[in-house]
Design a protein around this motif. Sequence first.
Motif, PDB file in Angstrom:
ATOM      1  N   LEU A 232       5.425  -5.759   4.338  1.00 30.28           N
ATOM      2  CA  LEU A 232       4.763  -5.463   5.616  1.00 30.28           C
ATOM      3  C   LEU A 232       5.457  -4.321   6.370  1.00 30.28           C
ATOM      4  CD1 LEU A 232       3.934  -9.061   6.846  1.00 30.28           C
ATOM      5  CD2 LEU A 232       2.415  -7.396   5.782  1.00 30.28           C
ATOM      6  N   SER A 234       6.147  -1.542   4.921  1.00 33.25           N
ATOM      7  CA  SER A 234       6.021  -0.306   4.132  1.00 33.25           C
ATOM      8  C   SER A 234       5.489   0.867   4.943  1.00 33.25           C
ATOM      9  CB  SER A 234       5.192  -0.523   2.866  1.00 33.25           C
ATOM     10  OG  SER A 234       4.146  -1.388   3.081  1.00 33.25           O
ATOM     11  N   LYS A 235       4.653   0.610   5.930  1.00 38.04           N
ATOM     12  CA  LYS A 235       4.163   1.715   6.757  1.00 38.04           C
ATOM     13  C   LYS A 235       5.331   2.406   7.484  1.00 38.04           C
ATOM     14  CE  LYS A 235       1.312   2.691  10.754  1.00 38.04           C
ATOM     15  NZ  LYS A 235       0.282   2.275  11.694  1.00 38.04           N
ATOM     16  N   ALA A 239       7.181   6.232   7.086  1.00 41.10           N
ATOM     17  CA  ALA A 239       7.511   7.151   8.175  1.00 41.10           C
ATOM     18  C   ALA A 239       8.985   7.541   8.102  1.00 41.10           C
ATOM     19  CB  ALA A 239       7.200   6.507   9.525  1.00 41.10           C
ATOM     20  N   LEU A 242      10.764  10.707   6.346  1.00 42.68           N
ATOM     21  CA  LEU A 242      10.998  11.979   7.018  1.00 42.68           C
ATOM     22  C   LEU A 242      12.245  11.923   7.899  1.00 42.68           C
ATOM     23  CD1 LEU A 242       7.385  12.947   8.143  1.00 42.68           C
ATOM     24  CD2 LEU A 242       8.557  13.475   6.027  1.00 42.68           C
ATOM     25  N   ARG A 248      10.630   8.143  14.694  1.00 43.01           N
ATOM     26  CA  ARG A 248      10.515   7.816  16.115  1.00 43.01           C
ATOM     27  C   ARG A 248       9.353   8.597  16.735  1.00 43.01           C
ATOM     28  NH1 ARG A 248      15.459   9.172  17.855  1.00 43.01           N
ATOM     29  NH2 ARG A 248      16.384   7.110  17.863  1.00 43.01           N
ATOM     30  N   MET A 250       6.723   9.463  15.455  1.00 44.56           N
ATOM     31  CA  MET A 250       5.406   8.982  15.020  1.00 44.56           C
ATOM     32  C   MET A 250       5.141   7.571  15.538  1.00 44.56           C
ATOM     33  SD  MET A 250       4.925  10.578  11.214  1.00 44.56           S
ATOM     34  CE  MET A 250       6.493  10.169  10.505  1.00 44.56           C
ATOM     35  N   GLY A 251       6.040   7.066  16.367  1.00 43.97           N
ATOM     36  CA  GLY A 251       5.766   5.803  17.034  1.00 43.97           C
ATOM     37  C   GLY A 251       6.536   4.601  16.514  1.00 43.97           C
ATOM     38  N   VAL A 252       7.473   4.817  15.566  1.00 44.18           N
ATOM     39  CA  VAL A 252       8.239   3.684  15.041  1.00 44.18           C
ATOM     40  C   VAL A 252       9.318   3.283  16.058  1.00 44.18           C
ATOM     41  CG1 VAL A 252       9.799   2.916  13.205  1.00 44.18           C
ATOM     42  CG2 VAL A 252       7.887   4.435  12.670  1.00 44.18           C
ATOM     43  N   ARG A 300       4.135   1.475  -0.072  1.00 42.33           N
ATOM     44  CA  ARG A 300       3.048   0.508  -0.216  1.00 42.33           C
ATOM     45  C   ARG A 300       2.809   0.148  -1.684  1.00 42.33           C
ATOM     46  NH1 ARG A 300      -1.793   2.925   1.836  1.00 42.33           N
ATOM     47  NH2 ARG A 300      -0.633   4.879   1.772  1.00 42.33           N
TER      48      ARG A 300
ATOM     49  N   LEU B  72       5.023   4.699  20.488  1.00 43.61           N
ATOM     50  CA  LEU B  72       3.681   4.849  19.930  1.00 43.61           C
ATOM     51  C   LEU B  72       2.766   5.602  20.903  1.00 43.61           C
ATOM     52  CD1 LEU B  72       2.006   4.114  17.455  1.00 43.61           C
ATOM     53  CD2 LEU B  72       1.287   2.046  18.641  1.00 43.61           C
ATOM     54  N   LEU B  99       1.179  11.156   6.645  1.00 41.90           N
ATOM     55  CA  LEU B  99       2.103  10.393   7.496  1.00 41.90           C
ATOM     56  C   LEU B  99       1.826  10.667   8.980  1.00 41.90           C
ATOM     57  CD1 LEU B  99       5.535  10.738   5.643  1.00 41.90           C
ATOM     58  CD2 LEU B  99       3.992   8.791   5.666  1.00 41.90           C
ATOM     59  N   HIS B 102       0.097   8.178  11.066  1.00 42.28           N
ATOM     60  CA  HIS B 102       0.814   6.928  11.323  1.00 42.28           C
ATOM     61  C   HIS B 102       0.428   6.214  12.632  1.00 42.28           C
ATOM     62  CE1 HIS B 102       4.255   4.363  12.350  1.00 42.28           C
ATOM     63  NE2 HIS B 102       4.465   4.267  11.054  1.00 42.28           N
ATOM     64  N   PRO B 103       0.344   6.932  13.758  1.00 39.61           N
ATOM     65  CA  PRO B 103       0.028   6.211  15.007  1.00 39.61           C
ATOM     66  C   PRO B 103      -1.382   5.609  15.018  1.00 39.61           C
ATOM     67  CG  PRO B 103       0.874   8.412  15.468  1.00 39.61           C
ATOM     68  CD  PRO B 103       0.608   8.357  14.003  1.00 39.61           C
ATOM     69  N   THR B 105      -3.195   4.541  12.008  1.00 35.86           N
ATOM     70  CA  THR B 105      -3.568   3.634  10.920  1.00 35.86           C
ATOM     71  C   THR B 105      -3.199   2.199  11.302  1.00 35.86           C
ATOM     72  OG1 THR B 105      -1.448   4.103   9.878  1.00 35.86           O
ATOM     73  CG2 THR B 105      -3.347   5.311   9.059  1.00 35.86           C
ATOM     74  N   GLY B 106      -3.784   1.265  10.554  1.00 34.85           N
ATOM     75  CA  GLY B 106      -3.580  -0.154  10.862  1.00 34.85           C
ATOM     76  C   GLY B 106      -2.211  -0.652  10.443  1.00 34.85           C
ATOM     77  N   PHE B 107      -2.075  -1.962  10.408  1.00 34.60           N
ATOM     78  CA  PHE B 107      -0.792  -2.599  10.156  1.00 34.60           C
ATOM     79  C   PHE B 107      -0.177  -2.204   8.820  1.00 34.60           C
ATOM     80  CE2 PHE B 107       1.943  -6.293   9.323  1.00 34.60           C
ATOM     81  CZ  PHE B 107       2.702  -6.219  10.472  1.00 34.60           C
ATOM     82  N   THR B 108      -1.031  -2.075   7.794  1.00 36.57           N
ATOM     83  CA  THR B 108      -0.500  -1.750   6.469  1.00 36.57           C
ATOM     84  C   THR B 108      -0.382  -0.248   6.253  1.00 36.57           C
ATOM     85  OG1 THR B 108      -2.714  -1.727   5.537  1.00 36.57           O
ATOM     86  CG2 THR B 108      -1.506  -3.808   5.406  1.00 36.57           C
ATOM     87  N   GLY B 109      -0.951   0.529   7.142  1.00 36.75           N
ATOM     88  CA  GLY B 109      -0.893   1.980   6.984  1.00 36.75           C
ATOM     89  C   GLY B 109      -1.893   2.529   5.994  1.00 36.75           C
ATOM     90  N   PRO B 111      -4.903   4.420   4.781  1.00 37.80           N
ATOM     91  CA  PRO B 111      -5.739   5.417   5.439  1.00 37.80           C
ATOM     92  C   PRO B 111      -7.235   5.167   5.224  1.00 37.80           C
ATOM     93  CG  PRO B 111      -4.720   6.348   3.478  1.00 37.80           C
ATOM     94  CD  PRO B 111      -4.226   4.949   3.596  1.00 37.80           C
TER      95      PRO B 111
END
Lengths: 355, 401
Positions: A232, A234-235, A239, A242, A248, A250-252, A300, B72, B99, B102-103, B105-109, B111
């Motif tokens: 879970l 993996s997204k 990110a 990079l 950060r 990109m919102g992590v 993923r 985010l 990538l 990223h902001p 896409t859903g929980f699993t990313g 696309p």
Amino acid sequence: MAKEIVASETNATIGFLKRRWKRFALVMTLFAIGVFVFLVLNIALGSVNIPLSDTVKSIFGGHSSQSTFDSIIWQIRLPRAFGALLSGAALAVAGLLLQVFFRNPIVDPFILGVSSGATFMVAIAMLGTYLLGATVVSSLTLSMASFLGAVLVMLVALAVAVRVRDIITLLVIGLMTGYVVSALSSFLIAFAQSENIHRFVIWTMGSFSGFRWDHVQWLTIAGIPLMAGSYLMSKQLNAFLLGENYARSMGVNVKIFRYLIIFLSCTLTAIVTAFAGPVAFIGLAVPHLARLSLGTSDSRVLIPASILGGAMLTSLCDLLARMLFAPVELPVSATTAIFGAPMVIFFLIRRKTTI
Amino acid sequence: MILNTKNLRVGYGKKTVVADINIEAMKGQFICLLGPNGSGKSTILKTIVHMLAPLGGGVYLNGQNISSLSNLEIAKTTAVVLTESISPGLMTAYDIVMLGRHPYTGFTGKPTVEDTQKALDALKMVHADNIALRYFGELSDGEKQKTMLARALAQEPQLIVLDEPTSHLDARHRIEVMLILRQLTQKKKVTVIASLHDIDLVMKACDIAILVKDENILAYGAPEDVLDEKSMARLYDMDKAVFSSYLGGVELRSNGYGNVFVVAGAGSGARLYRALVKHGFGIITGVLPENDIDFHIARAVGATVVSDKPYADISPDAYAQAQSLMSNVKFVIDAGFPIAFSNRQNIDLLRYASEKGKSIYTLRDPDEAAKIYGDDAGRFVYCQNLRQFLDVLLKAENLIE
């Protein structure tokens, strides 16, 4: 005409993505077949060879031609085979998480000193208790000592993780912690009796012998949720390819991510080490094998592939450890390195790009 | 207004790097930060994208204090291109650009078709769709930078912040990146804030220039107003080079004493001045009207210039000044200027030099020179090109010394 060219580039990309998914599916299928084959071989082969038909019958709840076969399969071979399989999967995932986290291809699950912590506590249990007058140490005590040591080191890493600005500092601090703790272990060795030292050294090289169903149970209860949790992530892991600053941007949430990665990878490593000792190389090599055979760093697909690859390679290595010089059993870390390293080198040399 | 800062103070820990920063970035503006290395440009950029906490004052994104926003929320308005080089392993350029989604896409990313389309569009916008399927590690620096730019675009930001996006790039990619950024601001109305080192490109592409030096904002405004010889000399402590706002570029200044007199005009002196400066000659030149391109270049390279009002004959004063300056030089050069009514006295000047026994070096064709100078042309030294000309000159100088 310009529009046609643009359209063809788009189609090329989409076609490439489709072909790539086929490749992912193929590699995963091969890995899954490998896992199954080595699992069956691990059950059938050994000091007593059991015919394949009896093996299959016994596994699926029937009775084989001899009742001794049933008890060998159910009490010795099956728990050990599943132990190797689950441990391999867990170590591969832990290695992958840390390789992405530290953006470093030579990182393994023990980089933060988890194995040194486990080893130190086991050294106290095996060597230290002798000084206090104890004679025999139970395997449960060893497992608990190992787990405790690993978790203590993990707590150090977590405490440090908040305070350091960049991740490389954390990596170096982890390495240093490992050295200090290893040095403490060598103090104990210096004062220990030689027969205990032999047992201890064998423990430090890892082994799946003596794996029981309750060990498998623990590995399943703890390991599978932790591996699912890693998937879970993996997204966020992607990110992180990079680097932390881009992640950060990109919102992590980098702080939470640091905690989670350290927690997941160290706990996975800790439970495996508790039952099998520090099994070397799987956590380092399998992520590379998965990456290079899939041709991507996308977590993923990399996490499922590492789970399968780890299970497959560790099953194979345990098989070899048992069979090569039977009845003498090799430490599993010996076979993982001897058979894993050439594979990684082979894949790396075939590749042109950096990993 | 997309982003503004109020009395922002930036730095690390207790150390202030730059203070009193008041930026107002409007929709579609191209803003650049200029300043020497270590002046704090990166620190400012890192603070306005919330990678560093401000030491004082505040950063406001669409009117909201950035400290109150989550990573985010910021990611959906602001994308960055950083200086740090990345090694993402086995990821294609397309994967990298994806990538940027990223902001969204859903929980699993995973696309969606829309995400795929947006990633491909972003690649197209930076003219990088032809490299989409290549691994990032195999790309050239310029292609990598375009990929990172496309990744930022895929994030669909209102604001893109770039730290030295043109460093390490060749001339073609440097200009291409600037053009892409220019286009983004104009067509997509994205606001761009970038730190840059190419003064000439800043002048030509940006809307606002912010000059940063020694913990201060030296100037803030349109580059046409802000960038001139003085401000550039102060910004970069330049004394061996000069920024000319007329020429839109930097000229290296001569440090030799005036040992060459160049008679030029209408651009004939441009390449000659630069070549002479490069080889250490000190230049005196004239007589040039003050609207001549050669006048601006000569001044920028630090030549002694004898000039006169434009659109008129050369005045007796200017002519006399040129004559007296000419008497002390070793070489007199005829740059091969086109002859017109208003500069006909420059021909007389060369004739005068010839009569005084000076060797005259010319880039003109011998036939053309004979027509212009008559018998004097026989004593001129002829050179076919600049290289040959410099060889002759350097050899002659050694003989004299």
